[in-house]
Design a protein around this motif. Sequence first.
Motif, short mmCIF file in Angstrom:
data_model
loop_
_atom_site.label_atom_id
_atom_site.label_comp_id
_atom_site.label_asym_id
_atom_site.label_seq_id
_atom_site.Cartn_x
_atom_site.Cartn_y
_atom_site.Cartn_z
N PHE A 171 0.91 -1.40 0.05
CA PHE A 171 0.09 -0.17 0.07
C PHE A 171 1.01 0.75 -0.24
O PHE A 171 2.12 1.01 0.47
N VAL A 172 0.29 2.17 -0.56
CA VAL A 172 0.74 3.57 -0.10
C VAL A 172 -0.06 4.56 -0.58
O VAL A 172 -1.00 4.26 -0.60
N THR A 173 0.84 5.11 0.67
CA THR A 173 -0.58 6.21 0.67
C THR A 173 -0.01 7.78 -0.97
O THR A 173 1.52 8.29 -0.62
N VAL A 174 -0.61 8.40 -1.18
CA VAL A 174 -0.50 8.70 -2.59
C VAL A 174 -0.78 9.98 -2.55
O VAL A 174 -0.24 10.87 -3.17
N ALA A 209 -2.25 -2.77 -3.00
CA ALA A 209 -1.60 -3.50 -4.30
C ALA A 209 -1.42 -5.40 -3.70
O ALA A 209 -1.23 -5.36 -2.33
N VAL A 210 -1.57 -5.69 -5.15
CA VAL A 210 -1.29 -7.37 -4.40
C VAL A 210 -0.22 -7.73 -4.87
O VAL A 210 0.82 -8.42 -4.69
N THR A 211 0.53 -7.26 -6.07
CA THR A 211 2.03 -7.65 -6.81
C THR A 211 2.45 -5.82 -6.63
O THR A 211 2.04 -4.99 -7.06
N TYR A 212 4.11 -6.30 -6.92
CA TYR A 212 4.53 -5.12 -6.76
C TYR A 212 4.20 -4.27 -7.85
O TYR A 212 5.01 -3.19 -7.80
N ALA A 213 4.86 -4.64 -9.08
CA ALA A 213 4.18 -4.16 -10.35
C ALA A 213 2.90 -3.12 -10.13
O ALA A 213 3.02 -1.90 -10.36
N GLU A 214 2.16 -3.65 -9.75
CA GLU A 214 0.67 -2.35 -9.28
C GLU A 214 1.03 -2.12 -7.99
O GLU A 214 1.09 -0.67 -8.73
N HIS A 215 1.90 -1.52 -7.20
CA HIS A 215 2.43 -1.40 -6.45
C HIS A 215 3.46 -0.01 -6.64
O HIS A 215 3.43 1.29 -6.28
N ASN A 233 1.60 2.52 -8.57
CA ASN A 233 0.36 3.79 -6.94
C ASN A 233 1.53 4.32 -6.76
O ASN A 233 1.26 5.41 -6.68
N SER A 234 2.94 3.82 -6.61
CA SER A 234 4.36 4.71 -5.66
C SER A 234 4.02 5.88 -7.08
O SER A 234 4.85 7.36 -6.67
N LEU A 235 4.01 6.19 -7.63
CA LEU A 235 4.73 7.55 -8.83
C LEU A 235 3.73 8.10 -8.37
O LEU A 235 4.09 9.67 -8.77
N GLN A 236 2.24 8.01 -8.13
CA GLN A 236 1.97 9.42 -7.30
C GLN A 236 2.00 9.95 -6.57
O GLN A 236 1.86 10.59 -6.18
N CYS A 251 5.40 14.50 -4.39
CA CYS A 251 6.69 14.99 -3.63
C CYS A 251 7.15 16.12 -4.62
O CYS A 251 7.34 17.13 -3.91
N LYS A 252 7.18 15.51 -6.03
CA LYS A 252 7.47 16.99 -6.85
C LYS A 252 6.67 18.45 -6.57
O LYS A 252 7.24 18.98 -6.38
N ASP A 253 5.70 18.07 -5.82
CA ASP A 253 4.04 19.24 -6.38
C ASP A 253 4.05 20.22 -4.71
O ASP A 253 3.66 20.98 -4.36
N ASN A 254 5.27 19.39 -3.89
CA ASN A 254 4.95 19.71 -2.55
C ASN A 254 6.27 19.97 -1.58
O ASN A 254 6.97 18.89 -1.04
N PRO A 255 7.92 20.43 -2.68
CA PRO A 255 8.56 20.76 -2.66
C PRO A 255 9.10 20.86 -0.56
O PRO A 255 9.96 20.38 -0.54
N LYS A 256 8.04 21.33 -0.20
CA LYS A 256 8.62 21.95 0.99
C LYS A 256 8.52 20.16 2.10
O LYS A 256 8.36 20.10 3.20
N ALA A 257 7.50 19.32 1.69
CA ALA A 257 7.19 18.64 2.74
C ALA A 257 8.16 17.19 2.51
O ALA A 257 9.47 17.91 1.31
N LYS A 258 8.59 16.80 3.22
CA LYS A 258 9.81 16.27 4.18
C LYS A 258 9.30 14.40 3.38
O LYS A 258 9.26 13.67 4.53
#
Length: 381
Positions: A343-346, A356-362, A365-368, A373-380
């Motif tokens: 799982f990932v908090t996008v 996600a069940v598979t790593y490929a699906e994960h 999701n991680s790209l989101q 992070c790119k849209d929020n550069p002040k976030a850690k």
Amino acid sequence: MTQHLEEEIFGSDQRPAGDGASPPQPKRTMQSFAALVVALTVLVGGGFAAYHFIGPAIDKFVATSDYPGPGSSTTDVEVAEGQSGAEIAATLANAGVIKTSQAFVDAAGRAPDLAKAIQPGTYTLKKEMAAKDALEWLANPAHRTAPRVTIPEGLWASDIYARLSKATGVPVKDYERAAKNTKALGLPAAAKGNVEGWLFPSTYEFPKKSTAADQLKVMVTKAVEVMSAEKIPQSEWERTMILASIVESEAGSSNDRRKVARVFINRLEQPSAGTVGKLDSDATVSYGAKRRAVAPTEEERNDESNPYNTKLHKGLPPGPISNPGQDSIDAVVHPADGPWFYFVTVNPDTGETKFAVTYAEHERNSLQFQQWCKDNPKAKC
């Protein structure tokens, strides 16, 4: 002389029985008291309507056992959890707030709704108050003066010490010292001397003079009560608390807690899957690094010396990483059904989480999340 003594006892117009005399009658004061007893009996049977008529007589009778009020100097009185009305009355009498315990008991009997409204806490009252005034004061929750502090879910113990200190004035060092005497706090043996995870989040009112140890003990006791209420075997308490603390730190929203719990349980129970028994939790890594962040740095992810680095070490970390609330504990006890391993908090702003069940699906999701992070550069990130 005998006649004079008889007059003192029975009254000048009354004599003992004998020689044809009438039987002795009580003095007028005894007759008045008997009438009051009858009135009290009627009150029990007739309720408020009866009291409307005989109330003044009762008040006059108990006046000698009560202060007229309104009182003078002040004093703090603590109403403890589970105290009976009689015990509260005794506390007030001992503190000089009321003249006698009976006066307060009588007042409470005439106003049972007020008596039921009294809550545990510390109250500042005047000394030498009328019992009915003391009752009305205690029945108002706004008059509680004990420090009130709310501990939200997911804080570290160090965060909790700071919040408690700000609310109560007790130094942070006192909490740190008290946390080391875990036997005095009633910490379960399974916790292995670590209070992290066992300081239950809630809103507390501590007496003004309570010590750091007193306060932490109340929180630990509450955590134990929750575990017992969930009917979790004591042998599973620490495992449950560790998982619940991770769920508390990782779940993007309350709706996701059961699914997040399922992901971690699947990883633990199916070590032969692609995750090879690793929880792979960012939150555990950050806790071990003692740095609060949305995601750990690459250096932190590769730090083998961090025992909480579940990206490198299999199984559970050494202990809880936060202090979870009821919902997270319940999520571990009753996880959702599902085959997810990832799982990932996008979107950390909204808490949106994808499973996600598979790593490929994960990975997709991680790209989101990376885009966030790119849209929020002040976030850690």
